[in-house]
Design an enzyme around this catalytic site. Structure first.
Site, PDB file in Angstrom:
ATOM      1  N   ARG A  60     -11.881   1.512  16.913  1.00 39.25           N
ATOM      2  CA  ARG A  60     -11.206   1.853  15.655  1.00 39.25           C
ATOM      3  C   ARG A  60     -10.926   3.354  15.545  1.00 39.25           C
ATOM      4  O   ARG A  60      -9.868   3.766  15.081  1.00 39.25           O
ATOM      5  CB  ARG A  60     -12.073   1.379  14.476  1.00 39.25           C
ATOM      6  CG  ARG A  60     -11.342   1.294  13.156  1.00 39.25           C
ATOM      7  CD  ARG A  60     -12.191   0.601  12.090  1.00 39.25           C
ATOM      8  NE  ARG A  60     -12.677  -0.704  12.498  1.00 39.25           N
ATOM      9  CZ  ARG A  60     -11.945  -1.817  12.510  1.00 39.25           C
ATOM     10  NH1 ARG A  60     -10.698  -1.790  12.093  1.00 39.25           N
ATOM     11  NH2 ARG A  60     -12.456  -2.960  12.918  1.00 39.25           N
ATOM     12  N   LEU A  88      -8.317   1.301   9.023  1.00 41.73           N
ATOM     13  CA  LEU A  88      -8.363   2.565   9.777  1.00 41.73           C
ATOM     14  C   LEU A  88      -9.676   3.294   9.546  1.00 41.73           C
ATOM     15  O   LEU A  88     -10.340   3.109   8.516  1.00 41.73           O
ATOM     16  CB  LEU A  88      -7.155   3.428   9.413  1.00 41.73           C
ATOM     17  CG  LEU A  88      -5.822   2.798   9.860  1.00 41.73           C
ATOM     18  CD1 LEU A  88      -4.639   3.603   9.352  1.00 41.73           C
ATOM     19  CD2 LEU A  88      -5.761   2.637  11.371  1.00 41.73           C
ATOM     20  N   ASN A 102      -2.288   2.543  -1.292  1.00 45.02           N
ATOM     21  CA  ASN A 102      -2.319   1.136  -0.874  1.00 45.02           C
ATOM     22  C   ASN A 102      -2.021   0.260  -2.079  1.00 45.02           C
ATOM     23  O   ASN A 102      -2.297   0.650  -3.217  1.00 45.02           O
ATOM     24  CB  ASN A 102      -3.706   0.782  -0.311  1.00 45.02           C
ATOM     25  CG  ASN A 102      -3.766  -0.642   0.221  1.00 45.02           C
ATOM     26  OD1 ASN A 102      -2.823  -1.104   0.876  1.00 45.02           O
ATOM     27  ND2 ASN A 102      -4.842  -1.347  -0.068  1.00 45.02           N
ATOM     28  N   THR A 103      -1.444  -0.902  -1.818  1.00 41.31           N
ATOM     29  CA  THR A 103      -1.320  -1.913  -2.861  1.00 41.31           C
ATOM     30  C   THR A 103      -2.133  -3.125  -2.440  1.00 41.31           C
ATOM     31  O   THR A 103      -2.105  -3.532  -1.268  1.00 41.31           O
ATOM     32  CB  THR A 103       0.145  -2.301  -3.149  1.00 41.31           C
ATOM     33  OG1 THR A 103       0.156  -3.336  -4.138  1.00 41.31           O
ATOM     34  CG2 THR A 103       0.881  -2.763  -1.914  1.00 41.31           C
ATOM     35  N   HIS A 104      -2.871  -3.666  -3.394  1.00 34.00           N
ATOM     36  CA  HIS A 104      -3.792  -4.768  -3.084  1.00 34.00           C
ATOM     37  C   HIS A 104      -3.539  -5.914  -4.069  1.00 34.00           C
ATOM     38  O   HIS A 104      -3.417  -5.670  -5.277  1.00 34.00           O
ATOM     39  CB  HIS A 104      -5.238  -4.259  -3.209  1.00 34.00           C
ATOM     40  CG  HIS A 104      -6.242  -5.324  -2.911  1.00 34.00           C
ATOM     41  ND1 HIS A 104      -6.563  -5.695  -1.619  1.00 34.00           N
ATOM     42  CD2 HIS A 104      -6.964  -6.123  -3.736  1.00 34.00           C
ATOM     43  CE1 HIS A 104      -7.451  -6.670  -1.672  1.00 34.00           C
ATOM     44  NE2 HIS A 104      -7.707  -6.950  -2.937  1.00 34.00           N
ATOM     45  N   ASP A 140     -10.526  -0.858  -0.033  1.00 34.30           N
ATOM     46  CA  ASP A 140     -10.164  -1.323  -1.382  1.00 34.30           C
ATOM     47  C   ASP A 140     -11.064  -0.748  -2.475  1.00 34.30           C
ATOM     48  O   ASP A 140     -11.300  -1.405  -3.498  1.00 34.30           O
ATOM     49  CB  ASP A 140     -10.166  -2.861  -1.448  1.00 34.30           C
ATOM     50  CG  ASP A 140      -9.143  -3.484  -0.506  1.00 34.30           C
ATOM     51  OD1 ASP A 140      -8.129  -2.830  -0.222  1.00 34.30           O
ATOM     52  OD2 ASP A 140      -9.368  -4.618  -0.052  1.00 34.30           O
TER      53      ASP A 140
END
Ligand code: GRF
Length: 188
Positions: A60, A88, A102-104, A140
């Site tokens: 990673r 990441l 980010n969109t969750h 998140d």
């Protein structure tokens, strides 16, 4: 501000960003996906950092470092994750701390992770939605910038509900990106 969109899926959120008039410097992908075709038809350069390993041997940090190298080479300032399928690591968040959105598809902090829509349905909640947040090393969990709710219907399936959530994301995410970029430009 030069914006990169990171995508792995159908690219419908990426397309909403472009359709909102936001300038996208590159679409970075980690695997073959429909987002590549969309970017090509929009004449937006595609940066492919293909994952060759999806198992436990996936490095990673090395992969994250390669992403940073590619983004810095293109002088990217801000990153919008739009259905990007790779979590990441630290090298990425060290390089772009506070500049990754980010969109969750849930109302965080409820239902983080890959199966947010399925878990909201399984839990029997009556209202879910989407969250735009700053992405951080903890998945998140970064500061929330915007949220919108979506009612769950009795006959919902995961696919139907996810599509209704995406309808909302396609408005909320571009609007939040615009505000974020404007505030960064104001600061610089
Ligand atoms: C969106 O629901 C986003 O919240 C999630 O992945 C989905 C991407 O959709 N992280 P698409 O591939 O752009 O259609």
């Amino acid at each position: 501000m030069r914006l990169a969109v990171l995508a792995s899926g159908t690219g419908s959120i990426y397309e909403a960003i472009v359709n909102a008039g936001i300038s996208v410097a590159t679409v970075l992908v980690d695997r073959p996906c429909k987002a590549i075709d969309l970017a090509e038809s929009d004449n937006i350069p595609v940066t492919a950092v293909m994952r060759t390993e999806f198992g436990k041997d996936f490095d990673r940090n090395a992969y994250s470092t390669e992403i940073v190298t590619q983004l810095q080479r293109q002088q990217i300032d801000v990153i919008a994750m739009a259905g990007f399928g790779t979590v990441l690591g630290k090298p990425f968040f060290d390089a772009y701390n506070g500049r990754v959105l980010n969109t969750h598809p849930s109302l965080l902090p409820s239902f983080p992770g890959w199966h947010a829509v399925r878990e909201a349905l399984a839990h029997g909640v009556k209202i879910t939605g989407c969250t735009v947040h700053l992405a951080t090393l903890e998945v998140d969990a970064g500061p929330i910038l915007a949220q919108a709710s979506v009612n769950i219907e009795v006959d919902d399936t995961e696919a139907k509900l996810h599509e209704r959530i995406k309808l909302v994301e396609r408005d909320l995410y571009p609007a939040t990106i615009k505000t974020f970029i404007a505030s960064m430009e104001h600061q610089s």
